[in-house]
Design a protein around this motif. Sequence first.
Motif, short mmCIF file in Angstrom:
data_model
loop_
_atom_site.label_atom_id
_atom_site.label_comp_id
_atom_site.label_asym_id
_atom_site.label_seq_id
_atom_site.Cartn_x
_atom_site.Cartn_y
_atom_site.Cartn_z
N SER A 54 -24.86 9.89 -32.85
CA SER A 54 -24.82 9.22 -31.54
C SER A 54 -24.59 10.22 -30.43
N THR A 65 -19.89 3.87 -31.32
CA THR A 65 -20.41 4.69 -32.41
C THR A 65 -20.14 4.04 -33.76
N ARG A 113 -22.49 1.03 -34.23
CA ARG A 113 -23.84 1.45 -34.62
C ARG A 113 -23.86 1.94 -36.06
N HIS A 144 -28.65 7.44 -32.02
CA HIS A 144 -28.40 6.46 -30.97
C HIS A 144 -28.02 7.16 -29.67
#
Length: 200
Positions: free
Chosen positions: A108, A161, A164, A177
């Motif tokens: 991320s 984070t 995700r 991401h």
Amino acid sequence: MTSRAPVDFCRRCGSKVEHRLPDDGDTKIRAICPACHTVHYENPLNVVGTVPFLDDKVLLCLRNIEPRKGYWTLPAGFMELDETTGQGAARETDEEAGADITMGPLFSLVNVPHVGQVHLFYLAQLQSTEFNPGWETMEARLFSEAEIPWDEIAFRTVKVTLERYFEDRKRGVFDIHVIDLEAPAGPLVTPKPSTAPTSS
């Protein structure tokens, strides 16, 4: 507008700076020294860390320092000079969690423009369940998704984070991401937990 404190004095000669447009055609207000003419450019800071995982669990650290002392976070911190983002993430994981990891890919990238920061988290597979956290961490512990204390996560960058990560884990595919976080509408800090586990 970023919440970072403005530059008031020249880092080169110590004189009080002026905040104005430079004479070179720049279109942003800069801190400029009237004595030595140094233009002080301010740039975002990089925060680097990992999502250390083993099977269905991730490793979180209980912060022993402010800000957000007594809250849980992924191991992360400010990138140092003379290191790559991956090297910094591995160093922070060692310093904060004392974890034996194998570094994986970038997972991320979280832009936090209102505080002038960019947070980068890498996937990292744990090679052991033995942890030796440093002084910044009260406790390092593995959590499944159901066990994570979501209301006691230190930072929004960590929370998004983690969200995700578990979404990707369920799908069986880990993407990169890129997330833009806007300034929160309410207070930046919520009350601390009433109790916190002791160091282990």
